[in-house]
Scaffold this motif. Structure first.
Motif: not given
Length: 254
Positions: A15-16, A65-66, A244-245, A247-251
């Motif tokens: 992350l930033p 993104l969401l 966002w990350l 959610s990608l991992v969860a999917r």
């Protein structure tokens, strides 16, 4: 070290501001051999770091993104069996209080949950133990939040999960606790950015979820300051990208 303890470390590196600054550092290293390409990469990292410190960029990322999230409707809330609020962290030892307190993000959620509990008369449930990145020996979010709700709002927590360490565990633990009392339809309270991932986790755990989001992304400054780097802007960008990350991992894993 448990696998879950790697999550906050890897998140902090991606992350930033750390992720973009590491990109800039990589560019400087490459510039020793390939000057043009390396300096271009370093410049890109710096520009990205500056952009991801802006509150306006955070709102833009959240929109792109969401999934969109709407405020809860009174009619839907009347049909729920419980108000479930998720923790967001604690201040370990604030000297003015003498005991651990919910942090700012948690306070926003707890205040809204207290409001809904009073408006609807529905019982409260809380989910949150000690996060993977918390200090050793920290008091659980559950015990801190239960104390605050009782002392500041005069409200009791009927179901308390003080063992879960992330959103997935929040859902599975609450299914065990409230599920044994027949609770299936809940109003879920968390911030709007976190809501899509949280609601999905609770649905996987067997709940019918009425989202009750709070703390929506919104302009907080004048039009110039909204697009300049700031501490709140950086925090907001981190939160959006993290969700966002997540959610990608969860999917990918369910």
């Amino acid at each position: 070290m448990q696998p879950g303890e790697l999550k906050p470390i890897l998140t902090a590196l991606v992350l930033p501001p750390t992720g973009p600054l590491l990109l800039a550092l990589l560019g400087l290293l490459i510039a020793a051999r390939r000057r043009t390409a390396g300096l271009a990469l370093a410049a890109l990292g710096i520009v990205v770091a500056l952009a991801l410190g802006s509150h306006g960029v955070a709102r833009l990322l959240a929109r792109e993104l969401l999934p969109p999230v709407a405020p809860a409707q009174a009619g839907a809330l009347r049909e729920v069996q419980a108000i479930v609020v998720l923790g967001a962290g604690v201040w370990v030892a604030p000297p003015e209080y003498g005991t651990a307190q919910p942090n700012e993000a948690a306070l926003v959620r707890l205040r809204y949950a207290a409001r809904l509990a009073r408006q609807t008369g529905k019982p409260l449930a809380f989910a949150g133990g000690v996060g993977w990145g918390a200090m050793d020996g920290a008091e659980t979010e559950g015990s801190v939040s239960r104390r605050m709700l009782q002392e500041d709002y005069g409200l009791q927590v009927r179901w308390l999960d003080d063992r879960s360490r992330d959103t997935e565990e929040n859902a599975t633990r609450m299914a065990e606790l409230a599920g044994r009392d027949g609770v299936r339809r809940i109003a879920l309270v968390t911030d709007a950015i976190h809501m899509p991932r949280a609601a999905a986790a609770f649905r996987r755990a067997g709940f019918e979820v009425v989202p009750a989001p709070t703390d929506f992304p919104r302009p907080e400054h004048n039009p110039v300051l909204e697009w300049l780097p700031s501490t709140p802007g950086l925090a907001a960008c981190r939160h959006v990208i993290r969700e966002w990350l997540g959610s990608l991992v969860a999917r990918a894993t369910h």
